[in-house]
Design an enzyme around this catalytic site. Structure first.
Site, PDB file in Angstrom:
ATOM      1  N   CYS A  85       4.240 -23.329 -11.105  1.00 31.41           N
ATOM      2  CA  CYS A  85       2.918 -23.374 -11.737  1.00 31.41           C
ATOM      3  C   CYS A  85       2.596 -21.949 -12.192  1.00 31.41           C
ATOM      4  O   CYS A  85       3.382 -21.033 -11.973  1.00 31.41           O
ATOM      5  CB  CYS A  85       1.855 -23.963 -10.816  1.00 31.41           C
ATOM      6  N   CYS A 118       2.499 -25.147 -16.419  1.00 31.99           N
ATOM      7  CA  CYS A 118       2.945 -23.844 -16.924  1.00 31.99           C
ATOM      8  C   CYS A 118       3.477 -23.921 -18.348  1.00 31.99           C
ATOM      9  O   CYS A 118       4.018 -22.960 -18.867  1.00 31.99           O
ATOM     10  CB  CYS A 118       3.970 -23.209 -15.979  1.00 31.99           C
ATOM     11  N   CYS A 125       8.912 -22.227 -18.746  1.00 34.36           N
ATOM     12  CA  CYS A 125      10.064 -22.483 -17.904  1.00 34.36           C
ATOM     13  C   CYS A 125      11.318 -22.613 -18.759  1.00 34.36           C
ATOM     14  O   CYS A 125      11.352 -23.424 -19.685  1.00 34.36           O
ATOM     15  CB  CYS A 125       9.837 -23.762 -17.105  1.00 34.36           C
TER      16      CYS A 125
END
Length: 137
Positions: free
Chosen positions: A13, A87, A91
């Protein structure tokens, strides 16, 4: 470091101070040494969310020793399952990895009575994940 005989799960997160820490705490508690657990944030906070810590303590899970960590490419590379929690696109994506996005309210700034339902939702999701990753012998 992951072990080849067991899956590795990375929870991500933004601040790595609430949702991902609660999920990692539950996975460690529920799966024990059957799963390697990692958590990280794209913009880690300097400390855990104290309300998330309190919510987990109510469940008998102590996450006070955890520290928010920066998301690294290596952590993603080591993981079999990458679970993101708000997020976005920060990533890195690697072929062959399983990615899931869990839409969960950010507990930052919320009182305990509003964090408990988030915690309970995380627990249900982690229980399902444990059942998938560690089938009964």
């Amino acid at each position: 470091m992951t072990t080849p005989s067991r899956p590795a799960v990375l929870f991500v997160c933004v601040h790595n101070a609430g949702r991902s820490q609660m999920a990692a705490g539950y996975l460690r508690e529920l799966a024990g040494d059957r799963v390697d657990v990692l958590s990280a944030g794209s913009e880690p906070a300097d400390r855990l969310n104290p309300v998330a810590v309190e919510a987990m303590a109510e469940e008998g899970i102590d996450i006070t020793a955890n520290t928010p960590a920066i998301l690294t490419t290596e952590a993603v590379r080591e993981s079999d399952v990458v679970i993101t929690m708000g997020c976005g696109d920060t990533c890195p994506i690697f072929p062959g990895k399983r990615y899931e996005d869990w839409e969960l309210t950010d507990p930052a700034g919320l009182p305990l009575d509003q964090v408990r339902p988030i915690r309970d939702d995380i627990r249900r999701r982690v229980e399902a994940l444990v059942a998938e990753l560690t089938p009964a012998d």
